[in-house]
Structure formats: C-alpha cells, structure tokens
Design a protein around this motif. Sequence first.
Motif, PDB file in Angstrom:
ATOM      1  N   ILE A 366      -3.409  38.250   3.776  1.00 33.16           N
ATOM      2  CA  ILE A 366      -4.505  38.140   2.806  1.00 33.16           C
ATOM      3  C   ILE A 366      -5.800  38.479   3.529  1.00 33.16           C
ATOM      4  N   PRO A 367      -6.342  39.680   3.321  1.00 34.41           N
ATOM      5  CA  PRO A 367      -7.598  40.021   3.985  1.00 34.41           C
ATOM      6  C   PRO A 367      -8.742  39.172   3.462  1.00 34.41           C
ATOM      7  N   GLU A 368      -9.647  38.798   4.357  1.00 33.95           N
ATOM      8  CA  GLU A 368     -10.832  38.051   3.956  1.00 33.95           C
ATOM      9  C   GLU A 368     -12.057  38.678   4.623  1.00 33.95           C
ATOM     10  N   PHE A 369     -13.058  38.993   3.826  1.00 35.07           N
ATOM     11  CA  PHE A 369     -14.242  39.710   4.277  1.00 35.07           C
ATOM     12  C   PHE A 369     -15.441  38.781   4.170  1.00 35.07           C
ATOM     13  N   GLN A 370     -16.077  38.481   5.317  1.00 32.69           N
ATOM     14  CA  GLN A 370     -17.192  37.538   5.329  1.00 32.69           C
ATOM     15  C   GLN A 370     -18.330  38.071   6.194  1.00 32.69           C
ATOM     16  N   PRO A 371     -19.575  37.711   5.877  1.00 33.01           N
ATOM     17  CA  PRO A 371     -20.723  38.194   6.656  1.00 33.01           C
ATOM     18  C   PRO A 371     -20.842  37.495   8.000  1.00 33.01           C
ATOM     19  N   LEU A 372     -21.395  38.224   8.978  1.00 35.59           N
ATOM     20  CA  LEU A 372     -21.714  37.668  10.290  1.00 35.59           C
ATOM     21  C   LEU A 372     -23.220  37.684  10.527  1.00 35.59           C
ATOM     22  N   ALA A 373     -23.858  38.827  10.269  1.00 37.26           N
ATOM     23  CA  ALA A 373     -25.309  38.951  10.464  1.00 37.26           C
ATOM     24  C   ALA A 373     -25.870  39.904   9.423  1.00 37.26           C
ATOM     25  N   PHE A 374     -26.939  39.495   8.755  1.00 37.16           N
ATOM     26  CA  PHE A 374     -27.618  40.360   7.802  1.00 37.16           C
ATOM     27  C   PHE A 374     -28.825  41.003   8.480  1.00 37.16           C
ATOM     28  N   GLY A 375     -29.059  42.279   8.169  1.00 41.39           N
ATOM     29  CA  GLY A 375     -30.160  42.997   8.781  1.00 41.39           C
ATOM     30  C   GLY A 375     -31.517  42.574   8.254  1.00 41.39           C
ATOM     31  N   ASN A 376     -32.555  43.048   8.913  1.00 41.19           N
ATOM     32  CA  ASN A 376     -33.936  42.750   8.544  1.00 41.19           C
ATOM     33  C   ASN A 376     -34.828  43.843   9.112  1.00 41.19           C
ATOM     34  N   PHE A 377     -36.141  43.686   8.988  1.00 45.42           N
ATOM     35  CA  PHE A 377     -37.053  44.704   9.501  1.00 45.42           C
ATOM     36  C   PHE A 377     -36.847  44.958  10.990  1.00 45.42           C
ATOM     37  N   GLU A 378     -36.542  43.890  11.744  1.00 42.67           N
ATOM     38  CA  GLU A 378     -36.409  44.011  13.188  1.00 42.67           C
ATOM     39  C   GLU A 378     -35.049  44.548  13.616  1.00 42.67           C
ATOM     40  N   MET A 379     -33.984  44.145  12.923  1.00 44.61           N
ATOM     41  CA  MET A 379     -32.627  44.601  13.256  1.00 44.61           C
ATOM     42  C   MET A 379     -32.068  45.314  12.030  1.00 44.61           C
ATOM     43  N   ALA A 380     -32.159  46.626  12.030  1.00 49.61           N
ATOM     44  CA  ALA A 380     -31.862  47.390  10.823  1.00 49.61           C
ATOM     45  C   ALA A 380     -30.846  48.491  11.089  1.00 49.61           C
ATOM     46  N   MET A 381     -30.050  48.774  10.076  1.00 46.13           N
ATOM     47  CA  MET A 381     -29.066  49.844  10.111  1.00 46.13           C
ATOM     48  C   MET A 381     -28.147  49.723  11.330  1.00 46.13           C
ATOM     49  N   MET A 382     -27.429  48.610  11.405  1.00 46.97           N
ATOM     50  CA  MET A 382     -26.475  48.399  12.495  1.00 46.97           C
ATOM     51  C   MET A 382     -25.397  49.480  12.446  1.00 46.97           C
ATOM     52  N   ASP A 383     -25.084  50.032  13.608  1.00 43.20           N
ATOM     53  CA  ASP A 383     -24.138  51.138  13.675  1.00 43.20           C
ATOM     54  C   ASP A 383     -22.947  50.765  14.547  1.00 43.20           C
ATOM     55  N   ASN A 384     -23.072  50.932  15.853  1.00 41.22           N
ATOM     56  CA  ASN A 384     -21.976  50.558  16.744  1.00 41.22           C
ATOM     57  C   ASN A 384     -22.032  49.069  17.073  1.00 41.22           C
ATOM     58  N   ILE A 385     -20.866  48.537  17.450  1.00 41.99           N
ATOM     59  CA  ILE A 385     -20.760  47.121  17.784  1.00 41.99           C
ATOM     60  C   ILE A 385     -19.761  46.972  18.918  1.00 41.99           C
ATOM     61  N   ALA A 386     -19.997  46.016  19.820  1.00 39.07           N
ATOM     62  CA  ALA A 386     -19.096  45.777  20.942  1.00 39.07           C
ATOM     63  C   ALA A 386     -18.848  44.284  21.083  1.00 39.07           C
ATOM     64  N   TYR A 387     -17.626  43.940  21.472  1.00 38.19           N
ATOM     65  CA  TYR A 387     -17.272  42.552  21.778  1.00 38.19           C
ATOM     66  C   TYR A 387     -17.462  42.346  23.271  1.00 38.19           C
ATOM     67  N   GLN A 388     -18.174  41.269  23.647  1.00 37.93           N
ATOM     68  CA  GLN A 388     -18.395  40.975  25.054  1.00 37.93           C
ATOM     69  C   GLN A 388     -17.412  39.906  25.533  1.00 37.93           C
ATOM     70  N   PRO A 389     -16.406  40.313  26.330  1.00 33.28           N
ATOM     71  CA  PRO A 389     -15.466  39.323  26.859  1.00 33.28           C
ATOM     72  C   PRO A 389     -16.195  38.255  27.655  1.00 33.28           C
ATOM     73  N   GLY A 390     -15.686  37.055  27.600  1.00 29.51           N
ATOM     74  CA  GLY A 390     -16.319  35.932  28.301  1.00 29.51           C
ATOM     75  C   GLY A 390     -17.223  35.165  27.385  1.00 29.51           C
ATOM     76  N   SER A 391     -18.313  35.778  26.950  1.00 34.64           N
ATOM     77  CA  SER A 391     -19.243  35.087  26.058  1.00 34.64           C
ATOM     78  C   SER A 391     -18.735  35.050  24.628  1.00 34.64           C
ATOM     79  N   GLY A 392     -17.987  36.087  24.222  1.00 33.36           N
ATOM     80  CA  GLY A 392     -17.593  36.207  22.824  1.00 33.36           C
ATOM     81  C   GLY A 392     -18.715  36.701  21.932  1.00 33.36           C
ATOM     82  N   ASN A 393     -19.821  37.145  22.529  1.00 30.58           N
ATOM     83  CA  ASN A 393     -20.936  37.669  21.745  1.00 30.58           C
ATOM     84  C   ASN A 393     -20.601  39.043  21.172  1.00 30.58           C
TER      85      ASN A 393
END
Length: 488
Positions: A366-393
């Motif tokens: 059962i797929p579930e789609f939920q938000p993590l971060a919404f954009g704003n004037f300062e952080m806009a048009m998110m494109d690439n994303i990376a997972y940081q091992p260790g921190s989980g950020n």
Amino acid sequence: MNRKHTLIGIAMTGVISGTACASQDLDFGLQVDHQAFAQSNKLFGVIKPLEESSTISISAVMANADPARLVTLAKGLSARVVGAKSNLGPNTDMMALWPKAVHPTHIIACNEQGIARVGLQRIDMNTGAVEDIISSGLTSCDPVYITPWGTILFAEENGANGHVFELLDALITTNVTVSGSGAGTTTSDPVHVAYRPAIGQLSFEGVAVYPNGVMYFGDENRPGNGNPCGAYFKFIPDNLWNGKAPITDLNNSPLVTGTTYGMRVGKRSGNTDYGQGNEFGRGTWIEITDVAPANLRAAASTLQLTSYYRPEDIVVDLMELEDGFVRFCVNNTGEDSQGGDNRWGESMCITDGTLDEAADNFSLSIPEFQPLAFGNFEMAMMDNIAYQPGSGNWVVQEDGEGPGATPPRNNDIWSCVDDGDDMDILDDACARVISLNDLNAESTGGVFDASGRRYFVSIQHNDTGHGVILEITGWKDADHHHRHRKHH
C-alpha cells in the motif's frame, strides 16, 4: 530526548520567565529557527550554516583558475575539485559512485544535453580524467544508478519518449552510440549497453532500485490546461534479484521483463476516492497493461494516476532499508518564477511496506505519499536530493529562479533533519549549507559516500563552459541517530 521537544523547551523558557506579557511580539517559529541554527553542529554537521544566499557571480577566468570558488560553504566545510577537465560535460547531472559508495574510485555521470553531445561519462576521482561511455544519441541523460547486480542504469529526461538503458562493465565500455526510438532503439555495443523497453517510456529524472530489483521512478512533467502532470511508478521484475554475484551478461538482468504499475492515491470507498484534491495519503498500484515500451505519460492520464508538479530526484532511505522497509524521498520542483506562480515545490516521501510486500504482484503493498518539507522564498524549486548516511539528513538542491529575483540570488543546497518523534511528520529543521557563486549555474547530482562525510556535487552549466564536480568534506557527526519511523 526528542530534539524538537528540546528546541521548543528552550523557546518556551523565555515565555515562562517573564516575556508572556509581550507575547504579541514573540515570533515563536523564528525562535525555533534560531535555536536550530545555534545547534547546527548537532543537527546539520556544520559549525555554522549560511545565513543567506550568495549574490555574487564570479567570472569565467576566476572559475577556471579555481573551480572550488564556484561555491560558498557553511563554516567547517571545504571543497576539493574532483573533475574540471575541458571534456567534462557542461551539463553534468546525476552521478553514481563506482563501484560502490564504500571507497569509490570513479564517478559515473550523465550529461544532460542533446543527441549530438556526450551522454554518459566516467571520471577518475583521483586524476579527474574523463572518458566517454555513451558518446552520442542520448537526449538529456539525467538519472544514473548502480544496480544491486553490478550494472549501471541510466535514462533520458525526454518528454514521453525517454528511454531506460543498462550498462555492463562501466570501466571498459567506451564510445557507444544510441540510435532509433521506441521499440526500434538500438546501441552500437549491445553486449555492454542494452535498452530496457519493459519499463516503459516517460521523462526520467530520478530512479531508485531496491535489492530485490523493484524499481521506483517518476515522470518529470508539469501541468497544463487542466491536464495531469507527473506521476510515480514502480517496476516489478518477473524474476526478482536473488542477491548473488554481479551479472556478467545483460540478458540476466532482472530488468529484462516485468510489470510496471502507477500510483493512484485514495483508498476510501473501495479505492475510488482518488482525483484532484487527493494527493497525500495511502493509495494503490495500478497495473500498466500497454504493450512495451508503454507510453507511461499517456497511461497516467488514461488510468487517472495521481499527479505532481515535476517529480525530480528519488533517493532511498537507507535507515529504513536496513530494517527491511521501503521508504524513499523525492522532490517535486514546482515553479517559483518572479511575479509568477510562487509554487515553490516540496520534498516528499513514499513508503511501500516491506521489501517482500513491495515486490508482490498481487498488490499487497500500500503506497503512502506524505510531505517532508514544503518550499518557500528561501528554499524553492527543490531538484536533486541526497541521503546522508550517519545523520539520516536529507540534503536538498535548488533549481530555482533566484537569479531572476530582485535582487538576484544564487541557488542553494540545504540540509534537512528528518522527522523525529514529535506530533507532525514534517522535517524538524532545515539549514542552508552551500550557496553557489555563479548566477548562471545550478547544482546537480549531489551524492554522499557510505561514510556520509564526502559529498560530491556537480555545478551545472557554469561559467567555465565545461563540467565541474566538487567534493565537499568537513561534515561532523550529527547527533540524531535515534530516529524511528512510524510504520502503519
């Protein structure tokens, strides 16, 4: 102790100790932001984040003299030039660390240009030497991914006509050409590079392949005149990968045959509560029955799959994978044009049960789609994303219209702390950790090695006229390894 509760507790102390009478002047959210900034070493692994975007744009002469000057870094971080040869693709996009994220020796990278330009390259991480793997024939090569069976998966961001290919022997295959379209697509070296029509065609941006061979991907498509935009899909191989030694023959790849499904959110009333206005929550996987190679963009409209504004990169949550669960996070870019939409984009996450459930042909997942971060004037048009091992950020790259803003600003890279044990499901804090110094450029392809201490990033279409790949180091151990997801 939950870190968000810690931040809130600090902010609340000021209210309790005597500022309650001035509560109308208290910007509580801003205080939480300030507390996160003060704890940046623990939360983001940097001594001090950047307070604002860079507004400078260095000259081509300066950039060629020292390509590391193309970025401004948070305090504690430093940059090393990995690749900046004149033959490195100017639109170097997504990248994969070869042969794996542990002690990699090469970067395999897409160059996002037309069929007459190089499409896929390998870069020696020690010398910066560049060699062409796919010399021509690809249209906007974008995603590249190392499969669990030791091949390279790469694909085109090309409207409804994007193709998926698989590469064998990444360090010796050279100067292959691609020709044709649809079922007639061929390569000049079919032993080492093969088209995968069973997956289907669309505008490929991000892909994620799990250890059993199940593959997730999205269609980088925008809305228009009321028509749906980008949908999300998964491919289940007929023969799941068994985890044995890497393959030596492309005919043995799990991606040769299988079934593609599209995500449709809305399970109420017998899975019929879907459509415009219902984009978050649980849903179902709808089988695509069209003859391969299926036009998945057309199928998304016909099957009324849930759509999103320009799905971009997709990255596996490695912490969840260790526990046997499927969770991957994605970016929907949106459109933040000056005086235009102010549709700043968002980072989202999709869960799909356990690995076994995700691979079930009878749609037990059962797929579930939920938000993590919404954009704003300062952080806009998110494109690439990376997972940081260790921190989980999650480290998120912008492809925004900042250079067209008043005043202009450069695109940034942000580090976001994943949700903890608080009441909501959104990120707990985000901070700007890198800003570009070239108003004509964007950053792409960000990826960490297995340690989480080495971050590799491309500065695409920069003023040098060629590709630049940097290694960013100096990350500290962030203090939030205790994250626990809530499985429903």
